[in-house]
Design a protein around this motif. Structure first.
Motif: not given
Length: 242
Positions: A54, A94, A96-97, A99, A101, A104, A108-109
């Protein structure tokens, strides 16, 4: 971490000591860390691998954004901007709900986190430019604009000592973080006198492709100049540009 003293400064690794140069000067530290193979394969380092993936994604996304706005950042970015932007992108990822861990991403964050990001920590826009302005975007036509109300430069711009002229600029870009492609458009006021004469209303018009579905970013900045013998020179290579 230890500071190197003496006439001769070392760079590189000697035994278990690494010598390097940082903003604080020439430093030295003891070599250490866990074996790379263990990090890549040991189940105990699963979280480390996920964080690494990430962090790498955050760095790549930050680089895409910097590349898109390179033309306006050349004279208005501090030496640690890359690291600061990467940290912001890590925070974006962080949020991103969607994908799991390690998978992410910034798409999508929550990219609203970077709203108000200062590319030059030494010249923050909020404490430099006090001019009322509005911005507008029409995704259908692709038209983007920043409108500034009339203002007196000496009253509404906090310029460094010796400034005789300034330029306000804006840029817009739609960025595809999957393939790295982007479209960017710039506009500026041209170099204006830094004096007590009120300006007229200013419209900075830019554009992106019509009906773009990409994420769109808008930046606003100001550059400072000093006129010497008829030539307008940039102030301290952009150290105070916001």
């Amino acid at each position: 971490m230890a500071r190197q003293k003496g006439i001769i400064k070392l760079l590189g690794t000697v035994g278990d000591i690494t010598f390097y140069k940082a903003k604080e000067g020439f430093l030295a530290r003891e070599k250490g860390g866990v074996d790379k193979n263990r990090i890549m394969n040991d189940p105990n380092f699963q979280r480390t691998r996920e964080n690494g993936e990430e962090f790498g994604r955050a760095g790549t996304s930050g680089k895409m954004l910097r590349t898109a706005f390179r033309a306006v950042l050349l004279n208005s970015a501090d030496s640690r901007m890359v690291g600061r932007l990467t940290r912001e992108m890590v925070t974006v990822i962080q949020q991103d709900q969607v994908n799991e861990r390690g998978k992410r991403n910034v798409i999508n964050g929550d990219l609203t986190i970077v709203k108000g990001f200062d590319f030059n920590i030494n010249g923050k826009l909020s404490t430099t430019l006090y001019i009322p302005y509005t911005s507008s975007l029409d995704r259908v036509t692709g038209d983007v604009s920043v409108d500034l109300s009339p203002f007196v430069p000496l009253n509404m711009i906090n310029a460094p000592s010796g400034t005789t002229h300034f330029k306000i600029e804006t840029a817009v870009a739609d960025v595809n973080f999957n393939d790295g492609n982007f479209n960017v458009s710039n506009a500026d006021t041209g170099i204006l006198p830094y004096d007590a004469v009120e300006t007229s209303s200013i419209n900075l018009a830019t554009s992106i492709p019509a009906n773009s579905l990409e994420l769109i970013f808008l930046v606003l900045g100001v550059e400072f100049y000093q006129e010497i013998n008829g030539e307008k020179n940039k102030k301290k290579n952009g150290a105070y540009n916001a």
